[in-house]
Design an enzyme around this catalytic site. Structure first.
Site, mmCIF file in Angstrom:
data_model
loop_
_atom_site.group_PDB
_atom_site.id
_atom_site.type_symbol
_atom_site.label_atom_id
_atom_site.label_comp_id
_atom_site.label_asym_id
_atom_site.label_seq_id
_atom_site.Cartn_x
_atom_site.Cartn_y
_atom_site.Cartn_z
ATOM 1 N N ARG A 233 27.990 -1.793 23.748
ATOM 2 C CA ARG A 233 29.386 -1.450 23.491
ATOM 3 C C ARG A 233 30.264 -2.635 23.864
ATOM 4 N NH1 ARG A 233 27.421 1.770 20.839
ATOM 5 N NH2 ARG A 233 27.712 4.036 20.727
ATOM 6 N N ASP A 257 27.116 -8.120 18.919
ATOM 7 C CA ASP A 257 27.090 -7.187 17.793
ATOM 8 C C ASP A 257 28.203 -6.158 17.917
ATOM 9 O OD1 ASP A 257 25.885 -6.107 15.387
ATOM 10 O OD2 ASP A 257 25.251 -4.413 16.627
ATOM 11 N N GLU A 262 36.948 -3.411 18.193
ATOM 12 C CA GLU A 262 36.376 -3.445 16.849
ATOM 13 C C GLU A 262 36.896 -2.340 15.936
ATOM 14 O OE1 GLU A 262 32.167 -1.153 16.918
ATOM 15 O OE2 GLU A 262 32.230 -2.931 18.181
ATOM 16 N N HIS A 294 28.381 -4.710 14.393
ATOM 17 C CA HIS A 294 27.811 -3.461 14.907
ATOM 18 C C HIS A 294 26.694 -2.964 13.988
ATOM 19 C CE1 HIS A 294 29.013 0.027 17.745
ATOM 20 N NE2 HIS A 294 27.718 0.109 17.467
#
Length: 334
Positions: A233, A257, A262, A294
């Site tokens: 996260r 990632d 985001e 992600h």
């Protein structure tokens, strides 16, 4: 009954339709659930949401007023849902408590090796027929130290790969994982892990206690040539503090990632927009930073498991059954 599913990717849609076939119709939308799109759910008793949905007080109020009773989130994480409000409104909320840990663990290693061996820079060069090796030197991972924050299912899978590389294993978690200990992992405090690890990978959930677990203090204690990977996260890292350290020329590589802001960016095409997030805009300019959107979970194996569990959550709800995936209503206190 028709189920309304928000934030369905094009690759995900046929898997979703196949899984629900024989049970219910499913209407798949590529838009994400937020305050602007919540009214679309009016009249739908059951909706399904993605990890980047916004389920705050206003959204939940809109859903409840429109007749929604079940929110089936297609992810393990649920930090985007105000569970207290959901419970007060009488909404049932379920998640996917388990799916292939290998998808995320393998992708975390993909990020780690990519930044270590400068794969993106090398690929961009060869596309221009520039075959020089200057600036592409990496390091052997064998014999170096990896620090794993969070040694649950994904952290264990990541550790097994590290063991295969022949790395020294350091771990941190509230509870030790016997499987990791058997592989030779030594559990230490966070401070020692940050100080000694050549590669650090994050696999803890985002909770109040773990928010910015990699903050300015932790970043300053890390080795100047360390590699940092986050496939869990975004909020685990203080991104502004990370940018400050990167500006000083620190770290061999950073593979992200996930990103703490985001929502409203990831999974969307913003290529023609002016991105107003100055921190992200600065972050992606560093040559030793690799940011992906992600996608660590995004394998046919993991997504299929996620969807199958979502279908099971819907059927359990309709049958009045309760599984470990149900977050709200909360379990009765003993």
């Amino acid at each position: 009954m028709e189920i309304l599913a928000f934030g369905v990717q094009s690759d995900e849609k046929p898997l979703m339709e196949k899984a629900f076939a024989g049970h219910h119709e499913v209407r798949c939308l590529d838009v994400f659930l937020n305050e602007d799109t919540a009214p679309i759910a009016a009249g739908y008793e059951i909706i399904s949401t993605s990890v980047n949905a916004t389920l705050n007080n206003r959204v939940l109020q809109t859903l409840a007023a429109g007749g929604t009773h079940l929110i089936a989130q297609r992810s393990t994480g649920f930090n985007n849902i105000d569970l207290e409000v959901a419970e007060r409104l009488g909404l049932t909320v379920a998640r996917v408590s388990y799916y292939s840990p290998y998808a995320v663990a393998e992708f975390a290693w993909t990020l780690a090796t990519a930044v270590n061996r400068r794969i993106v820079r090398a690929s961009n060069r060869t596309r221009d027929f520039d075959f020089r090796l200057d600036g592409l030197m990496g390091r052997d991972l064998r014999g170096r130290t990896v620090g794993v924050l969070g040694t649950g299912k994904i952290g264990e899978a990541f550790t097994r790969i590290a063991h295969g590389f022949g790395m020294k294993l350091l771990g941190w978690d509230i509870v030790e994982n016997p499987a990791c200990v058997e592989l030779g992992m030594k559990y230490v405090d966070k401070e020692r892990l940050f100080t000694e690890a050549d590669l650090i990978s994050l696999h803890v959930p985002l909770l109040p206690a773990t928010e910015h677990i990699v903050g300015s203090a932790a970043l300053r204690t890390m080795k100047d040539d360390a590699i940092l990977v986050n496939s869990s996260r975004g909020g685990l890292i203080d991104t502004k503090a990370l940018v400050s350290e990167l500006r000083e020329g620190r770290f061999t590589g950073v593979g992200l990632d996930v990103y703490e802001a985001e929502a409203g960016l990831f999974f969307l095409d913003k290529s023609l927009d002016v991105v107003e997030d100055d921190t992200l805009a600065r972050l992606v300019t560093f040559p030793n930073v690799l940011v992906t959107s992600h996608q660590a979970y995004y394998t046919v194996d993991a997504v299929s498991q996620i969807i199958e569990t979502t279908v099971a959550n819907v059927l359990d709800y309709q049958a009045g059954r309760r599984s470990e995936n149900v977050l709200v209503p909360s379990a009765p206190k003993s």
